[in-house]
Write an enzyme that holds these catalytic residues in place. Sequence first.
Site, PDB file in Angstrom:
ATOM      1  N   SER A  24      36.752  51.257 -34.823  1.00 34.01           N
ATOM      2  CA  SER A  24      35.752  50.477 -34.100  1.00 34.01           C
ATOM      3  C   SER A  24      35.637  50.816 -32.620  1.00 34.01           C
ATOM      4  CB  SER A  24      36.041  48.992 -34.276  1.00 34.01           C
ATOM      5  OG  SER A  24      37.355  48.697 -33.860  1.00 34.01           O
ATOM      6  N   HIS A  45      33.332  48.423 -40.585  1.00 35.76           N
ATOM      7  CA  HIS A  45      32.237  49.024 -39.796  1.00 35.76           C
ATOM      8  C   HIS A  45      31.507  50.127 -40.559  1.00 35.76           C
ATOM      9  CE1 HIS A  45      32.560  47.148 -35.824  1.00 35.76           C
ATOM     10  NE2 HIS A  45      33.863  47.083 -36.051  1.00 35.76           N
ATOM     11  N   LYS A  99      29.187  42.170 -40.464  1.00 37.37           N
ATOM     12  CA  LYS A  99      28.787  43.276 -39.579  1.00 37.37           C
ATOM     13  C   LYS A  99      27.477  43.874 -40.079  1.00 37.37           C
ATOM     14  CE  LYS A  99      33.388  43.529 -37.877  1.00 37.37           C
ATOM     15  NZ  LYS A  99      34.685  44.158 -37.772  1.00 37.37           N
TER      16      LYS A  99
HETATM   17  C1  LIG Z   1      35.816  43.442 -37.714  1.00 33.18           C
HETATM   18  C2  LIG Z   1      36.918  43.997 -38.468  1.00 33.18           C
HETATM   19  C3  LIG Z   1      37.722  43.165 -39.235  1.00 33.18           C
HETATM   20  C4  LIG Z   1      37.514  41.671 -39.272  1.00 33.18           C
HETATM   21  O1  LIG Z   1      36.374  41.353 -40.031  1.00 33.18           O
HETATM   22  P1  LIG Z   1      35.752  39.890 -39.912  1.00 33.18           P
HETATM   23  O2  LIG Z   1      34.919  39.741 -41.149  1.00 33.18           O
HETATM   24  O3  LIG Z   1      34.975  39.846 -38.649  1.00 33.18           O
HETATM   25  O4  LIG Z   1      36.905  38.940 -39.904  1.00 33.18           O
HETATM   26  C5  LIG Z   1      38.724  43.732 -39.993  1.00 33.18           C
HETATM   27  N1  LIG Z   1      38.932  45.069 -39.982  1.00 33.18           N
HETATM   28  C6  LIG Z   1      38.181  45.906 -39.241  1.00 33.18           C
HETATM   29  C7  LIG Z   1      38.433  47.369 -39.288  1.00 33.18           C
HETATM   30  C8  LIG Z   1      37.155  45.400 -38.459  1.00 33.18           C
HETATM   31  O5  LIG Z   1      36.410  46.222 -37.727  1.00 33.18           O
END
Ligand SMILES: *Cc1c(COP(=O)(O)O)cnc(C)c1O
Length: 395
Positions: free
Chosen positions: A184, A212, A242
């Site tokens: 990310s 992502h 996301k």
């Molecule tokens: C955003 C993210 C999470 C958390 O996901 P949420 O649904 O926002 O709790 C977990 N792992 C990765 C790699 C992320 O980018």
Amino acid sequence: MKRDPTSFLKEEYDALVDSNLEWIIRHLETGSKPHAMVDGREVLMLNTNNYLGLATHPKIVKAMIDAANKYGAGAGAVPVIAGTFDLTKEFQKKFAEYKGVEASLLCQTGFAVNQGVIPTLIDADDYVISDSLNHGSIIDGVRLTKATRGVYDHNDVSVLETELKKADDAGARRILVITDGVFSMDGDIAPLPDIVKACEPYGAMIFVDDCHGEGVLGGGRGIVAHFDLQHKVHVEGGSMSKGFGVFGGSVAGSEDLISFVKNKSRSYLLSTAHPPAVVAACIAAVEIAATEPEHNKSLWNNTNYFKKEVQDLGYNTGNSATPIIPLIVGDPGKAQKLAERLFKQENIFATPIVFPMVARELSRIRVQMNALLSKDDLDYAIAALKKIGNELEII
Ligand SMILES: *Cc1c(COP(=O)(O)O)cnc(C)c1O
């Protein structure tokens, strides 16, 4: 000794503020979309994970309202106690079809998936091997296991091979290899075909957290579909919050995996299920991702155009291979100034990313592309980055 029970709260908070590490949380006065009202000004948002622009898609909003009218607001209890909605079953079937796997499970969040699932897959006799830049929720999930832990240098499969051999020599009962699909902070992707090849001789289990990558890679189906590795990656973790623009977490894989997780993951067993409106919105989001490829196409057109233009200006975009485009400026103060001037002078909302999220000398602002950005929006942002980049002697 008589303690002051809470004095550390202010001391530690003040120390954060003094070192410029305090998070300033801004306030949205409209939906999350490229043109939004934030703290009283209309801004161009370049910092959301809402890649496909689905957070405000009318069909999804309507599905949400209709489900709230039919089912009400809350779920009432955790699924294993008081049941789950027929909507949840429908989502899980549709999502598995979309991902090209046997089964899926809707979980509370992507974070909860890592907290709940990782510790169920491995125990004291096992070995877990994790990429050094994995998401914090993976790190926390790994901390909850009694398994022996190994870390390999970011995306370095030769170090992974050394760790695999070590685990094998130690007589591990199971080996779990876990990586983000898309990282990310840098927007680079895991070398999944090589990871699969390295793991195969040892029979290691592979877990990809593709929060992502879903909605983005593989036409939206994620990094596993992108590399055509269905059935070779054993666990896919994801987020509905996301690329799909709604809220929630997911696990996708075999029927065996889903039955196991449903009965063992503590975050699934002990935390209340989604409100029905959210589940209905997740169904609508997957239907749209499956039937309206134009959102994914527009996301990539914007990504390719914007990335090339900022690179031509002289910005360092690192190893970005996705709509996450870091503009690496080095000095943390400069990254903060760049973000501040973009916001105050140009009404562009982009977030500075500094230590401890990235190494001090790799401070940056992180730009994220969105399917709903127009060419005018992108040209406006590029012109602003040129002007302020010159002022701050970044480019
Ligand atoms: C955003 C993210 C999470 C958390 O996901 P949420 O649904 O926002 O709790 C977990 N792992 C990765 C790699 C992320 O980018």
